[in-house]
Design an enzyme around this catalytic site. Sequence first.
Site, PDB file in Angstrom:
ATOM      1  N   LYS A  43      29.304  15.423  -8.262  1.00  0.00           N
ATOM      2  CA  LYS A  43      29.251  16.202  -9.520  1.00  0.00           C
ATOM      3  C   LYS A  43      28.191  15.613 -10.445  1.00  0.00           C
ATOM      4  O   LYS A  43      27.353  16.333 -10.993  1.00  0.00           O
ATOM      5  CB  LYS A  43      30.602  16.147 -10.217  1.00  0.00           C
ATOM      6  N   ASN A  44      28.194  14.287 -10.579  1.00  0.00           N
ATOM      7  CA  ASN A  44      27.337  13.655 -11.583  1.00  0.00           C
ATOM      8  C   ASN A  44      25.887  13.532 -11.154  1.00  0.00           C
ATOM      9  O   ASN A  44      25.061  13.019 -11.906  1.00  0.00           O
ATOM     10  CB  ASN A  44      27.916  12.294 -11.976  1.00  0.00           C
ATOM     11  N   CYS A 137      35.539  13.908 -26.249  1.00  0.00           N
ATOM     12  CA  CYS A 137      36.421  14.476 -25.225  1.00  0.00           C
ATOM     13  C   CYS A 137      37.549  13.481 -24.993  1.00  0.00           C
ATOM     14  O   CYS A 137      37.775  12.568 -25.764  1.00  0.00           O
ATOM     15  CB  CYS A 137      35.656  14.747 -23.950  1.00  0.00           C
ATOM     16  N   ARG A 142      32.151  10.683 -27.936  1.00  0.00           N
ATOM     17  CA  ARG A 142      31.064  10.637 -26.944  1.00  0.00           C
ATOM     18  C   ARG A 142      29.748  10.745 -27.702  1.00  0.00           C
ATOM     19  O   ARG A 142      29.143  11.781 -27.789  1.00  0.00           O
ATOM     20  CB  ARG A 142      31.232  11.760 -25.925  1.00  0.00           C
ATOM     21  N   ASP A 327      34.708   5.514 -13.621  1.00  0.00           N
ATOM     22  CA  ASP A 327      35.366   6.740 -13.149  1.00  0.00           C
ATOM     23  C   ASP A 327      36.401   6.447 -12.069  1.00  0.00           C
ATOM     24  O   ASP A 327      37.257   7.292 -11.794  1.00  0.00           O
ATOM     25  CB  ASP A 327      34.329   7.725 -12.592  1.00  0.00           C
ATOM     26  N   ARG A 419      37.348  20.172 -12.560  1.00  0.00           N
ATOM     27  CA  ARG A 419      35.975  19.883 -12.999  1.00  0.00           C
ATOM     28  C   ARG A 419      35.270  18.985 -11.995  1.00  0.00           C
ATOM     29  O   ARG A 419      34.059  19.029 -11.864  1.00  0.00           O
ATOM     30  CB  ARG A 419      35.992  19.196 -14.370  1.00  0.00           C
TER      31      ARG A 419
HETATM   32  C1  EPZ Z   1      28.235   9.733 -17.239  1.00  0.00           C
HETATM   33  O1  EPZ Z   1      28.693  10.056 -18.537  1.00  0.00           O
HETATM   34  C2  EPZ Z   1      29.196  10.416 -16.290  1.00  0.00           C
HETATM   35  N1  EPZ Z   1      29.146  11.860 -16.493  1.00  0.00           N
HETATM   36  C3  EPZ Z   1      30.613   9.907 -16.549  1.00  0.00           C
HETATM   37  O2  EPZ Z   1      31.464  10.518 -15.592  1.00  0.00           O
HETATM   38  C4  EPZ Z   1      30.628   8.391 -16.333  1.00  0.00           C
HETATM   39  O3  EPZ Z   1      31.919   7.904 -16.643  1.00  0.00           O
HETATM   40  C5  EPZ Z   1      29.589   7.731 -17.250  1.00  0.00           C
HETATM   41  O4  EPZ Z   1      28.295   8.313 -17.010  1.00  0.00           O
HETATM   42  C6  EPZ Z   1      29.495   6.237 -17.012  1.00  0.00           C
HETATM   43  O5  EPZ Z   1      29.170   5.994 -15.684  1.00  0.00           O
HETATM   44  C7  EPZ Z   1      28.134  12.555 -15.926  1.00  0.00           C
HETATM   45  O6  EPZ Z   1      27.268  12.005 -15.271  1.00  0.00           O
HETATM   46  C8  EPZ Z   1      28.158  14.041 -16.114  1.00  0.00           C
HETATM   47  P1  EPZ Z   1      27.122   7.080 -20.666  1.00  0.00           P
HETATM   48  P2  EPZ Z   1      27.761   9.723 -19.818  1.00  0.00           P
HETATM   49  O7  EPZ Z   1      26.111   7.752 -21.504  1.00  0.00           O
HETATM   50  O8  EPZ Z   1      26.351   9.951 -19.482  1.00  0.00           O
HETATM   51  C9  EPZ Z   1      28.219   5.213 -24.872  1.00  0.00           C
HETATM   52  C10 EPZ Z   1      33.363  11.667 -14.853  1.00  0.00           C
HETATM   53  O9  EPZ Z   1      34.572  11.407 -14.870  1.00  0.00           O
HETATM   54  N2  EPZ Z   1      27.077   5.971 -25.375  1.00  0.00           N
HETATM   55  O10 EPZ Z   1      26.694   6.114 -19.606  1.00  0.00           O
HETATM   56  O11 EPZ Z   1      28.316  10.435 -20.988  1.00  0.00           O
HETATM   57  C11 EPZ Z   1      29.386   6.128 -24.506  1.00  0.00           C
HETATM   58  O12 EPZ Z   1      30.165   6.411 -25.637  1.00  0.00           O
HETATM   59  C12 EPZ Z   1      32.510  11.392 -16.063  1.00  0.00           C
HETATM   60  O13 EPZ Z   1      32.752  12.158 -13.863  1.00  0.00           O
HETATM   61  C13 EPZ Z   1      26.654   5.785 -26.688  1.00  0.00           C
HETATM   62  O14 EPZ Z   1      27.221   4.992 -27.421  1.00  0.00           O
HETATM   63  O15 EPZ Z   1      28.058   8.166 -19.955  1.00  0.00           O
HETATM   64  C14 EPZ Z   1      30.142   5.311 -23.492  1.00  0.00           C
HETATM   65  O16 EPZ Z   1      30.996   4.411 -24.171  1.00  0.00           O
HETATM   66  C15 EPZ Z   1      33.310  10.803 -17.216  1.00  0.00           C
HETATM   67  N3  EPZ Z   1      25.608   6.506 -27.150  1.00  0.00           N
HETATM   68  C16 EPZ Z   1      29.042   4.523 -22.780  1.00  0.00           C
HETATM   69  O17 EPZ Z   1      27.885   4.579 -23.630  1.00  0.00           O
HETATM   70  C17 EPZ Z   1      24.942   7.421 -26.368  1.00  0.00           C
HETATM   71  O18 EPZ Z   1      23.961   8.040 -26.845  1.00  0.00           O
HETATM   72  C18 EPZ Z   1      28.663   5.103 -21.431  1.00  0.00           C
HETATM   73  O19 EPZ Z   1      28.198   6.386 -21.651  1.00  0.00           O
HETATM   74  C19 EPZ Z   1      25.387   7.599 -25.045  1.00  0.00           C
HETATM   75  C20 EPZ Z   1      26.449   6.874 -24.567  1.00  0.00           C
END
Ligand code: EPZ
Length: 438
Positions: A43-44, A137, A142, A327, A419
Amino acid sequence: MHQVFPFRIVWQYQKRKGCIAVSKLMIEGSHCLEGELTVHGAKNSALPVLSATLLCDGESHIHNCPRLSDVDASVEILRYLGCRVVREGDTVSVNTDTLCRCDIPDQLMREMRSSIVFLGAVASRMGKAKLSFPGGCELGPRPIDLHLKALRQMGMVINEFHGYLDCSVPARLKGTSIALSFPSVGATENIILAAALAEGTTVVNNAAREPEICDLCGFLNACGARIFGAGEGRIVIEGVEKLTGTEHHVIPDRIAATTFMTAAAVTGGDLLLRRVVPDHLSQVIPMFQEAGCRLRWDDANLRIQAPQRLRAVKSVRTMPYPGFPTDAQAPMMAMTTVSDGISIFVENIFESRYKHVGELCRLGANIKVEGRVAIVEGVPRLFGASVEAPDLRGGAALIVAGLAADGLTEVSGLRHVDRGYEAIEKSLNQIGAKVSRI
Ligand code: EPZ
């Protein structure tokens, strides 16, 4: 004494009452899972790759695209933007010749939080983009500050008002050097998508290293991009004038693979997973071995044989790749609820990713949460109950726990699970589970 109704009686009762809900699983636990399963596409990886097709002239064919509601949402966004999108089996074909819009409506943005990954591609291709702020979410707030800071550094003008992002690119995005304060997966993807057609070179320091980043860059390079260092902490993107659509095979879903491994582990099962990339499971495999499972693998398949009684996994700390994936935290926790001993989880990535704990405790698990730490003390057995999926991976954890539990478990809130898992009940029933969707 826990009254356990035979599965068949409950099923007939539900049907007679006509109270068939649309998103519940009925799981008859304690069946040993045996057989083989092919793992669906990631998915990701599919989501950012579908977004990347916007950057390409002509037609792209994305193979091994999983049948998931998040992928459907991405297809709807591409169609809304004017692309011609056709799904045939596991292949989604995208033709951007009729791409004509640059706004994404609120309801489509809300359907899928990760639709923020369309921002870089739409703004880069169309010169502007308007989309609503993706709400928080189930995992807590987020934020997208890292995305916006980097895109502004590349010359994008972004106005935030009334929950909307109004973005414009005066001339053409400009390559620059970007240092991410956290290796955000989404921010890294948005920067890559914005930089691929930018003027000059972009360097991303402290980039995310997830396999899905490598898959995205593999697709873009096959379309004519010049991206180097994917999978390392420093990625260099030399902007090019044009990208042309091509064929791409999405990598297998490492989180779905891990989830099915926990399902086999908690049922004393013997499962052969086909179409996995063991390299992507490097942090996960040792934990199943520590729990007493026997694992064998080659370059595309993995076999897991579980003991009758699992041992605890002493420490599970979620980290950016190549650390233990956040995840997989919930499904792994479900496994440790019926393992002998104490397992300690530390969730370092998301602020609020323990919403499944309360529901696991309704099944008889013994878990205590203190901030980012969850302490799981294994219990002899779980007992079937009615539980509600709080989010995608939490829902998967409840299904895994239901497979281990004595009696019947009802898992509602399947919209979350759908999802990220393709027809999960079909996959589980294929290997000996007794699961029905009502
Ligand atoms: C991706 O989410 C994945 N989703 C998530 O999978 C996964 O858990 C996550 O990466 C971490 O591996 C998709 O790829 C669609 P991040 P993403 O930006 O990109 C903080 C699932 O279950 N952050 O690496 O949103 C954020 O709050 C989903 O398949 C900021 O602070 O994750 C979090 O604490 C859930 N500012 C951490 O970084 C930002 O601008 C990691 O977020 C962006 C993120």
